[in-house]
Design a protein around this motif. Sequence first.
Motif, PDB file in Angstrom:
ATOM      1  N   VAL A   8      37.960  48.852  37.149  1.00 53.31           N
ATOM      2  CA  VAL A   8      37.183  47.782  37.796  1.00 53.31           C
ATOM      3  C   VAL A   8      35.685  48.108  37.747  1.00 53.31           C
ATOM      4  N   LEU A   9      35.333  49.351  38.090  1.00 55.00           N
ATOM      5  CA  LEU A   9      33.919  49.724  38.054  1.00 55.00           C
ATOM      6  C   LEU A   9      33.389  49.682  36.615  1.00 55.00           C
ATOM      7  N   LEU A  12      32.680  46.111  35.746  1.00 56.03           N
ATOM      8  CA  LEU A  12      31.437  45.693  36.416  1.00 56.03           C
ATOM      9  C   LEU A  12      30.208  46.164  35.629  1.00 56.03           C
ATOM     10  N   LEU A  16      27.583  43.707  33.716  1.00 55.99           N
ATOM     11  CA  LEU A  16      26.176  43.735  34.144  1.00 55.99           C
ATOM     12  C   LEU A  16      25.280  44.197  33.002  1.00 55.99           C
ATOM     13  N   ALA A  25      28.673  37.961  36.699  1.00 51.13           N
ATOM     14  CA  ALA A  25      29.250  39.271  36.356  1.00 51.13           C
ATOM     15  C   ALA A  25      30.150  39.776  37.492  1.00 51.13           C
ATOM     16  N   LEU A  26      29.699  39.553  38.724  1.00 53.86           N
ATOM     17  CA  LEU A  26      30.510  39.969  39.881  1.00 53.86           C
ATOM     18  C   LEU A  26      31.813  39.174  39.932  1.00 53.86           C
ATOM     19  N   THR A  29      34.159  40.371  37.247  1.00 49.73           N
ATOM     20  CA  THR A  29      34.787  41.653  37.590  1.00 49.73           C
ATOM     21  C   THR A  29      35.997  41.413  38.488  1.00 49.73           C
ATOM     22  N   VAL A 293      34.058  39.453  44.606  1.00 50.12           N
ATOM     23  CA  VAL A 293      34.365  40.802  44.107  1.00 50.12           C
ATOM     24  C   VAL A 293      34.695  41.724  45.276  1.00 50.12           C
ATOM     25  N   LEU A 343      25.717  44.352  45.199  1.00 55.62           N
ATOM     26  CA  LEU A 343      26.518  45.126  44.252  1.00 55.62           C
ATOM     27  C   LEU A 343      27.189  46.324  44.912  1.00 55.62           C
TER      28      LEU A 343
END
Lengths: 430, 175
Positions: A8-9, A12, A16, A25-26, A29, A293, A343
């Motif tokens: 997941v990270l 992201l 981004l 983008a959020l 994700t 997110v 974020l």
Amino acid sequence: MTTTSLVVLGILLLLLGSGIWIGLALMGTGVLGLLIFRNMPVDVLLGQIAWNTSTITELVTLPLFVLMAEILFRTRLAASLFDALAPWITWIPGRLAHINVIACTMFAAVSGSSAATAATIGRITIGELLRRGYSKSLAMGSLAGAGTLGFLIPPSIVMVVYSVLAQVSLLDLFLAGIIPGILLAACFSLTIVGLVWWKPELVPPDTERFTWAQRIESLKHLLPLTSLIGVIIGSMIFGWATPNEAAAVGVAGALVLAAFSGGLTVPNLRAALTGAVATSSMIALILIGAGFVSTAMSYLGVPQAVANAVAPLQLGPLGLIAMLLVLYLILGTALDGISCIVLTLPIVLPLVKAAGFDPVWFGIFLVVTVEMAEVTPPVGFCMFVIQGLAESTTGEVAKAALPFFLVMVLFSGLIVAFPSIVMWLPGLGR
Amino acid sequence: MRSLLAAIDRLCALGGALACACLVVVVGLVLTEVICRKFFGLSLDFAWEWATYLTAVTFTLGMGRALRFGQHVRVRMLLDLLAPRQARIADAVSVAIALLLALVFTWAIGHLAWVSRIDGTRSFLPSNTLLWPFQMAFAAGGALLALQLLAYLLRLITNEAPEQASANAPLERVD
């Protein structure tokens, strides 16, 4: 950390980094994370969260505070402030260089934005200071530092965003920002005194003299701003308006002020409205993405996984805060303040709460740290505004802002060491 | 192609104008509530509720125009490191993904509005307001964002400037 969290990270960072707009983008994700790791109707969840996030009551204040700043930007308010304050500060070392600090501090009380504060005050003060022979770096640096007070002194757009995401009282946050805001302004003034003591050539020879009669006469120019502040705060104190409603009262007050100063024209009003809508839409897209997110990460157990990964480091509360300060300083070089907050908050807030910090205190700490993001290159909106006003380069503004940036770093240490600076006023309210 | 781009810009400008109108109504609603409560001792049960719905509509209806004027925030650091031609291709790929995500977003909020319409969903607050008209407008804003992303992509492909300078700079991005 779990594979889920790392993936997941990773998504992201990929979205981004590839230049997709932050809000989308959020959202992406969250959508991809849930599609890969959970079997659930993502569209239903996204639709509901987008609607719920956008209809949070506190968010009504967001476009209203922006609109108020947009209207005031088009009035003679900044010029009036200059005329009112100039005769009173000639005795302080640095003299008129302090006008940026004092005027931004006062304007911040009716503006929720750092860039709006810097733009409104700077478009008068930069020209006046340069014309009178003050050093460009001192004029730009003091404005860059003091402009960031727009975030810390209520009302504040960043505090509205934080209040929505962290689910803490907006009133508590507003109260918590007052004393740190005034103290930080005093620190900026001390910095100017220090800089002028170190390099006296930063200010021109002292030739301006004002009589007491002129000083008292000048105070009439403070009337518009103090009346507006009085109406906003008074409406809350006397129970006419709630803190949320005070934003609309502020808009009405700004309109009256604009009418008296001759700035209330149809083109100005249209420009103020379109500006307010554009800024609010930009922030809302990020907020909707952040809301989604954040929920997706909770479903996927990411905050817990990060907490478990951080726990063995045995950072302790102060170590955690120091680590976060470094993290936000790094993020602040590439992102604007609100993006930094949305974020990181879904992961950072549970860690901070678990370490025993009050979310209201952390909100103010976060505001101070993201203020620094406004003046650090390559991305810093306050910096961009000043660059335009002073017809300078990003590098020159960043260099001029460096002493004030360092003061903000030290100030964030001060509120860590003395949390009561932040919590005393909300404590009285509670 | 040119007429398509012009039509999208006109739609987004209309969306922006409607968003401004919604914002004016929000200010009016909140002020009316304050005045009614203070001077007439009565509270309009719908005022705050409608203000929140109209704020949501303001947010999305303005998104397309905000994109046209370069107001939405993105991290361009990596794109800026590339040579102009490569950067344009990479940008087009990013915009295509963003368009896909905007379509998912529009579908999601459009679906919510549609279900509300079918079910006749009303708010649980005292005004018992029918939600779908607000949610439809909210979804229309999402569609405007998707359309402007499509225009952005087409402008990149045809080597046109995808964003227009704002007449209100430097204050438009006042975060």
